[in-house]
Motif scaffolding. Sequence first.
Motif, PDB file in Angstrom:
ATOM      1  N   TYR A  57       0.637  -0.725  -0.138  1.00 44.99           N
ATOM      2  CA  TYR A  57       0.088   0.204   0.264  1.00 44.99           C
ATOM      3  C   TYR A  57       1.055   1.281   0.274  1.00 44.99           C
ATOM      4  CZ  TYR A  57      -3.624  -3.194   1.573  1.00 44.99           C
ATOM      5  OH  TYR A  57      -4.542  -4.217   1.293  1.00 44.99           O
ATOM      6  N   GLY A  58       1.803   1.117  -0.396  1.00 44.66           N
ATOM      7  CA  GLY A  58       2.671   2.440  -0.712  1.00 44.66           C
ATOM      8  C   GLY A  58       3.477   2.405   0.817  1.00 44.66           C
ATOM      9  N   ILE A  59       4.395   3.591   0.284  1.00 44.44           N
ATOM     10  CA  ILE A  59       5.671   4.053   1.567  1.00 44.44           C
ATOM     11  C   ILE A  59       4.860   4.485   2.910  1.00 44.44           C
ATOM     12  CG2 ILE A  59       5.736   5.948   0.725  1.00 44.44           C
ATOM     13  CD1 ILE A  59       8.762   4.229   1.885  1.00 44.44           C
ATOM     14  N   GLU A  60       3.319   5.094   2.160  1.00 43.06           N
ATOM     15  CA  GLU A  60       3.010   5.583   3.566  1.00 43.06           C
ATOM     16  C   GLU A  60       2.488   4.954   4.574  1.00 43.06           C
ATOM     17  OE1 GLU A  60       1.789   6.411   0.527  1.00 43.06           O
ATOM     18  OE2 GLU A  60       2.466   8.385  -0.425  1.00 43.06           O
ATOM     19  N   ARG A  61       2.204   3.354   3.809  1.00 41.65           N
ATOM     20  CA  ARG A  61       1.769   1.921   5.301  1.00 41.65           C
ATOM     21  C   ARG A  61       2.961   2.043   5.443  1.00 41.65           C
ATOM     22  NH1 ARG A  61      -2.810  -1.091   5.704  1.00 41.65           N
ATOM     23  NH2 ARG A  61      -3.355  -2.784   6.692  1.00 41.65           N
TER      24      ARG A  61
ATOM     25  N   ILE B 175      -8.999  -9.444  -3.852  1.00 42.75           N
ATOM     26  CA  ILE B 175      -8.971  -9.940  -5.023  1.00 42.75           C
ATOM     27  C   ILE B 175      -7.881 -10.241  -4.476  1.00 42.75           C
ATOM     28  CG2 ILE B 175      -8.584  -9.984  -7.479  1.00 42.75           C
ATOM     29  CD1 ILE B 175     -11.792  -8.388  -7.067  1.00 42.75           C
ATOM     30  N   ASN B 176      -7.124 -11.164  -5.060  1.00 42.80           N
ATOM     31  CA  ASN B 176      -5.400 -10.996  -4.633  1.00 42.80           C
ATOM     32  C   ASN B 176      -4.473 -10.856  -2.643  1.00 42.80           C
ATOM     33  OD1 ASN B 176      -4.859 -13.486  -6.477  1.00 42.80           O
ATOM     34  ND2 ASN B 176      -3.954 -12.515  -7.601  1.00 42.80           N
ATOM     35  N   GLY B 177      -5.199 -10.435  -2.095  1.00 43.21           N
ATOM     36  CA  GLY B 177      -4.856 -10.286  -0.793  1.00 43.21           C
ATOM     37  C   GLY B 177      -5.371  -8.033  -0.730  1.00 43.21           C
ATOM     38  N   LYS B 178      -6.466  -8.021  -2.355  1.00 42.20           N
ATOM     39  CA  LYS B 178      -5.873  -6.102  -1.547  1.00 42.20           C
ATOM     40  C   LYS B 178      -7.545  -6.237  -2.122  1.00 42.20           C
ATOM     41  CE  LYS B 178      -1.705  -4.294  -2.845  1.00 42.20           C
ATOM     42  NZ  LYS B 178      -0.905  -3.951  -3.856  1.00 42.20           N
ATOM     43  N   PRO B 179      -8.114  -5.253  -1.745  1.00 45.33           N
ATOM     44  CA  PRO B 179      -9.876  -5.189  -1.202  1.00 45.33           C
ATOM     45  C   PRO B 179     -10.395  -4.291  -2.781  1.00 45.33           C
ATOM     46  CG  PRO B 179      -8.993  -3.502   0.589  1.00 45.33           C
ATOM     47  CD  PRO B 179      -7.896  -4.337  -0.670  1.00 45.33           C
ATOM     48  N   ARG B 180     -11.167  -4.391  -3.452  1.00 40.03           N
ATOM     49  CA  ARG B 180     -10.847  -4.004  -4.847  1.00 40.03           C
ATOM     50  C   ARG B 180     -12.588  -4.237  -5.580  1.00 40.03           C
ATOM     51  NH1 ARG B 180      -6.152  -5.244  -8.584  1.00 40.03           N
ATOM     52  NH2 ARG B 180      -6.929  -3.489 -10.279  1.00 40.03           N
ATOM     53  N   LEU B 181     -13.029  -3.953  -6.066  1.00 39.27           N
ATOM     54  CA  LEU B 181     -14.366  -4.098  -6.647  1.00 39.27           C
ATOM     55  C   LEU B 181     -14.325  -5.176  -7.872  1.00 39.27           C
ATOM     56  CD1 LEU B 181     -16.195  -0.642  -7.321  1.00 39.27           C
ATOM     57  CD2 LEU B 181     -16.606  -2.371  -5.172  1.00 39.27           C
ATOM     58  N   ALA B 182     -15.072  -6.406  -7.468  1.00 40.11           N
ATOM     59  CA  ALA B 182     -14.964  -7.466  -8.646  1.00 40.11           C
ATOM     60  C   ALA B 182     -15.371  -6.546  -9.578  1.00 40.11           C
ATOM     61  CB  ALA B 182     -15.989  -8.668  -8.262  1.00 40.11           C
ATOM     62  N   CYS B 183     -16.463  -5.567 -10.360  1.00 37.24           N
ATOM     63  CA  CYS B 183     -17.580  -5.023 -11.172  1.00 37.24           C
ATOM     64  C   CYS B 183     -15.771  -4.280 -12.190  1.00 37.24           C
ATOM     65  CB  CYS B 183     -18.221  -4.969 -10.751  1.00 37.24           C
ATOM     66  SG  CYS B 183     -18.550  -2.735  -9.615  1.00 37.24           S
TER      67      CYS B 183
ATOM     68  N   SER C 273      -7.400   5.523   0.948  1.00 40.51           N
ATOM     69  CA  SER C 273      -6.577   6.458  -0.481  1.00 40.51           C
ATOM     70  C   SER C 273      -6.169   5.548  -1.528  1.00 40.51           C
ATOM     71  CB  SER C 273      -6.653   7.611  -0.426  1.00 40.51           C
ATOM     72  OG  SER C 273      -6.959   8.106   0.886  1.00 40.51           O
ATOM     73  N   LYS C 274      -5.595   4.472  -1.405  1.00 42.32           N
ATOM     74  CA  LYS C 274      -4.832   3.460  -1.818  1.00 42.32           C
ATOM     75  C   LYS C 274      -6.297   3.199  -2.704  1.00 42.32           C
ATOM     76  CE  LYS C 274      -0.805   3.765  -2.838  1.00 42.32           C
ATOM     77  NZ  LYS C 274       0.375   4.916  -1.981  1.00 42.32           N
ATOM     78  N   VAL C 275      -7.477   2.013  -2.186  1.00 41.06           N
ATOM     79  CA  VAL C 275      -7.654   1.665  -2.646  1.00 41.06           C
ATOM     80  C   VAL C 275      -9.671   2.104  -3.276  1.00 41.06           C
ATOM     81  CG1 VAL C 275      -6.615   0.172  -1.588  1.00 41.06           C
ATOM     82  CG2 VAL C 275      -9.156   0.816  -0.310  1.00 41.06           C
TER      83      VAL C 275
END
Lengths: 144, 115, 256
Positions: A20-24, C85-93, C232-234
């Motif tokens: 999740y990037g450098i911030e995490r 999805i492969n360990g990261k939270p995402r919208l399937a659509c 914010s990233k996800v």
Amino acid sequence: MNKFQKNRSGIKSWLNPWGYGIERIAYWLMRITGIGLLIYFIIHIYETSSILDGKAAWNKMLELTQTTEGHIILMIVIGMSTFHAINGIRIMLGHGGIGVGKPGRPDYPYLPKSQNMKNKLCIYAAIGLAALAMLYGAEIMFSE
Amino acid sequence: MFKESVVMKIHYSTALGSVALVAIHIMFRLTQNFHDSLQFDNVLINYSILSYSILLESILILISIHGFNGLRIILLELNQGKIYENIVTYGCLASMIVLITYGSRTILMTSMGMI
Amino acid sequence: MAAVKSNEDNKSNFRNKTLPTVLFKIARFNPVTDLRMKFIDYKVEYENWSTVLDALLMIKHKIDPSLALRYSCRQASCGSCGMMINGKPRLACFTKINEVKSDVIRIEPMNNFPIIRDLAVDLTKMFRNHKKLKPYIIRSDSEIPDFSTSKEFLQDPDSIEQYIQFANCIKCGLCNSVCPTMATDSSFIGPQALTQAYRYVSDNRDKGKKTRLKIIDDKHGIWRCHFAGSCSKVCPKGVDPAMAIQFLRGYLLGFR
């Protein structure tokens, strides 16, 4: 409700900062350095209290700490405190809403403005300066 | 006891205070050869300077408040529940007071020449 | 002159085309019957444009109808199909299989939400926290108490820009799922609700700032955010919860 149903990622979410990037990573380092510094601080208060027992006790404590291992620990402490201080100031400013960008209509691919270059550079600077401070400390401690 | 915003304002101000004062504290180690600066007699001379003793006492108080509040935050996030949270809050407060008292004893006795 | 391919030719080429396949490892868990989560493998063919949701629906319709998942709009508007999805939270659509760049795709329910069954999670707590922060304009007067005397609450375009980004939230819960504090602190309000608090606080028609700041100034409130920024990233809508939370905290610290 068992732990599978609760489905909390738990402490492994604290311990694994990747993806999740450098911030995490900065969040993770901030926690680790914080705990490390508190432990060092408690030990430091205890070790310096040996001065009350006179010169012999103080010198005995110095013999224990002024060793190669002691110097390496002190180097790590220097690095931890430098990172914790610089990143702490970045976080404090961020917590006040300073340097986190301006709100506006987002455009795809939606790169978050709060994770801007200023913040990233600050984190890299904190890591770099911590490394430099460690080297400087090592130079002083090991050159004698 | 306090609103969380008050606690966090204390957390931030103790952080800034510690950074400034610890920098001076470290510089004192560099006024002479690092190894010499740690020798018993030199340390005693440091303690005999009133302003330096006040500096050490301030660092002790500031870092203890900041450190134990930081620990409280981590522990509160780790687990929840009224009893657990009270134990964490008062436990951290008590540890902070104990550490400040213990450190102050060293600073006071040494600076007053009671060795 | 190049021959024009007939519709029949196109159809036959399409049928003969070998499609790439991907292995889905899907978490299955029924709290009523199962003690622990298990993963079941499904091999599916996919097209360039196939999304993870397309594949999951294909699995449900053609291979295993017992697979439970939540979805609705299929276009990242409803916020229903959040999952790991492969360990990261995402919208399937909103995630194309091609994008994942892996021959194996591991699908799990969104972290930090109780599981109802398989990939469907319980969002009740998130909505409760959302409601707790009063996600509406608070005023003592009303826009339409009496048509003869009332008027609209006016707003200029610049004022809209202050909050429009945060109003894009579709309440999918991905931010709460990735937040490290939410991972252990069951009492934390969470980035989704805090962002919505700022959305209304920054609205110039709103008068509820004090009320909301009082709610979030708690030991499990806004102070438990440490600006790790993963929320914010996800975020699939560019809401940037980390920004909103820091602005909101700025009020409590006296910076704003």
